[in-house]
Motif scaffolding. Sequence first.
Motif, PDB file in Angstrom:
ATOM      1  N   VAL A 147       0.834  -1.205   0.000  1.00  0.00           N
ATOM      2  CA  VAL A 147       0.000   0.000   0.000  1.00  0.00           C
ATOM      3  C   VAL A 147       0.867   1.252   0.000  1.00  0.00           C
ATOM      4  N   ASP A 148       2.039   1.192   0.610  1.00  0.00           N
ATOM      5  CA  ASP A 148       2.907   2.356   0.688  1.00  0.00           C
ATOM      6  C   ASP A 148       3.499   2.744  -0.666  1.00  0.00           C
ATOM      7  N   ALA A 149       3.452   1.870  -1.645  1.00  0.00           N
ATOM      8  CA  ALA A 149       3.855   2.211  -3.014  1.00  0.00           C
ATOM      9  C   ALA A 149       2.639   2.522  -3.883  1.00  0.00           C
ATOM     10  N   LEU A 150       1.563   1.754  -3.719  1.00  0.00           N
ATOM     11  CA  LEU A 150       0.411   1.908  -4.609  1.00  0.00           C
ATOM     12  C   LEU A 150      -0.383   3.176  -4.308  1.00  0.00           C
ATOM     13  N   ALA A 151      -0.541   3.529  -3.048  1.00  0.00           N
ATOM     14  CA  ALA A 151      -1.337   4.703  -2.704  1.00  0.00           C
ATOM     15  C   ALA A 151      -0.730   6.000  -3.263  1.00  0.00           C
ATOM     16  N   PRO A 152       0.564   6.253  -3.069  1.00  0.00           N
ATOM     17  CA  PRO A 152       1.123   7.474  -3.670  1.00  0.00           C
ATOM     18  C   PRO A 152       1.121   7.439  -5.191  1.00  0.00           C
ATOM     19  N   ALA A 153       1.287   6.245  -5.777  1.00  0.00           N
ATOM     20  CA  ALA A 153       1.201   6.143  -7.231  1.00  0.00           C
ATOM     21  C   ALA A 153      -0.172   6.566  -7.726  1.00  0.00           C
ATOM     22  N   LEU A 154      -1.202   6.137  -7.029  1.00  0.00           N
ATOM     23  CA  LEU A 154      -2.560   6.478  -7.426  1.00  0.00           C
ATOM     24  C   LEU A 154      -2.817   7.975  -7.255  1.00  0.00           C
ATOM     25  N   ARG A 155      -2.305   8.560  -6.183  1.00  0.00           N
ATOM     26  CA  ARG A 155      -2.470  10.010  -6.009  1.00  0.00           C
ATOM     27  C   ARG A 155      -1.819  10.777  -7.154  1.00  0.00           C
ATOM     28  N   ALA A 156      -0.622  10.344  -7.546  1.00  0.00           N
ATOM     29  CA  ALA A 156       0.067  11.010  -8.649  1.00  0.00           C
ATOM     30  C   ALA A 156      -0.701  10.849  -9.951  1.00  0.00           C
ATOM     31  N   LEU A 157      -1.251   9.663 -10.176  1.00  0.00           N
ATOM     32  CA  LEU A 157      -2.020   9.431 -11.396  1.00  0.00           C
ATOM     33  C   LEU A 157      -3.289  10.269 -11.410  1.00  0.00           C
ATOM     34  N   THR A 158      -3.988  10.316 -10.295  1.00  0.00           N
ATOM     35  CA  THR A 158      -5.214  11.113 -10.212  1.00  0.00           C
ATOM     36  C   THR A 158      -4.931  12.581 -10.496  1.00  0.00           C
ATOM     37  N   GLN A 159      -3.856  13.093  -9.929  1.00  0.00           N
ATOM     38  CA  GLN A 159      -3.496  14.488 -10.183  1.00  0.00           C
ATOM     39  C   GLN A 159      -3.173  14.708 -11.652  1.00  0.00           C
ATOM     40  N   ALA A 160      -2.446  13.780 -12.250  1.00  0.00           N
ATOM     41  CA  ALA A 160      -2.089  13.908 -13.662  1.00  0.00           C
ATOM     42  C   ALA A 160      -3.323  13.876 -14.550  1.00  0.00           C
ATOM     43  N   VAL A 161      -4.289  13.027 -14.210  1.00  0.00           N
ATOM     44  CA  VAL A 161      -5.536  12.975 -14.969  1.00  0.00           C
ATOM     45  C   VAL A 161      -6.251  14.320 -14.875  1.00  0.00           C
ATOM     46  N   GLN A 162      -6.302  14.873 -13.679  1.00  0.00           N
ATOM     47  CA  GLN A 162      -6.969  16.157 -13.486  1.00  0.00           C
ATOM     48  C   GLN A 162      -6.283  17.270 -14.251  1.00  0.00           C
ATOM     49  N   GLU A 163      -4.970  17.153 -14.422  1.00  0.00           N
ATOM     50  CA  GLU A 163      -4.212  18.160 -15.160  1.00  0.00           C
ATOM     51  C   GLU A 163      -4.248  17.933 -16.665  1.00  0.00           C
ATOM     52  N   GLY A 164      -4.859  16.841 -17.107  1.00  0.00           N
ATOM     53  CA  GLY A 164      -4.974  16.564 -18.535  1.00  0.00           C
ATOM     54  C   GLY A 164      -3.708  16.062 -19.184  1.00  0.00           C
ATOM     55  N   GLN A 165      -2.823  15.429 -18.417  1.00  0.00           N
ATOM     56  CA  GLN A 165      -1.591  14.909 -18.988  1.00  0.00           C
ATOM     57  C   GLN A 165      -1.867  13.712 -19.892  1.00  0.00           C
TER      58      GLN A 165
END
Length: 273
Positions: A147-165
């Motif tokens: 979880v300590d690797a997957l949770a931050p990965a998901l946060r980064a992905l969610t932010q990138a999606v919101q930014e339209g990357q």
Amino acid sequence: MSDTNGTDGTAGAGGTGGLDAALFAAWAEEIATAVRADRDRLTALDSAIGDADHGANLDRGFTAVAEALAGGRPDTPGALLSLVGNTLIRKVGGASGPLYGMAFREAGKTLGDAPEVSLADLDEALAAGLAGIRRLGSAAEGDKTMVDALAPALRALTQAVQEGQAPAEAVGAAAEAALAGAQATISMQARKGRASYLGPRSVGHEDPGAASTALIVGALHAALSRTAGAPGERSGPVPEETSRQASGSRGRTAGPSGRASEEPYRQAPEGPA
């Protein structure tokens, strides 16, 4: 479920702007290759305070996934991820089989039967996978688990999606976050699984489940980069660079690690082990 990726029209496998089954099959192949290459390192991480089988178990599981896909690839991303999850549950021992199997099955269920999915859909699916892991393992960030690797990965992905990357760039950011999360487990004291029996002695070892999670997210970036548009249009670190970072930097900072997540979620008995 979205019908476009919300970014550019060249990012998905198949060139239509969506992420199709070919892309997810490429991801599974990349995972199998990465796990095979890092099998010994994952086993070393698991050996100090575990029974040294995380690398072998995952190698067996993803080899079986590759063989299943060679026998006939499902037509949709959801069905393909479900196949991956079911295969891991059948073939992988310890806790990692049920946990990774749950994650892939939950992701597949979330994607449904759409022939192509968007980056936002993928983000939603991976969130469902993380929720499945948390539900099955009763683990939270800071427990020194995958979880300590997957949770931050998901946060980064969610932010990138919101930014339209673009997908490759977005998942590249997720891969970097997963790697950083895995490395952060070195300084943690395990609160789940066999490593938790050691108390403070679990500090100083990278969690093998977090390490393999970083490999899996990195493999998704490699698959997206390999299928994303024409050469020169890729964003973020290339797969080879990501792979070198994953293997090299962990090798420099962590020695053999404890078993924090091959059996990460068995509740330790109260009192000294």
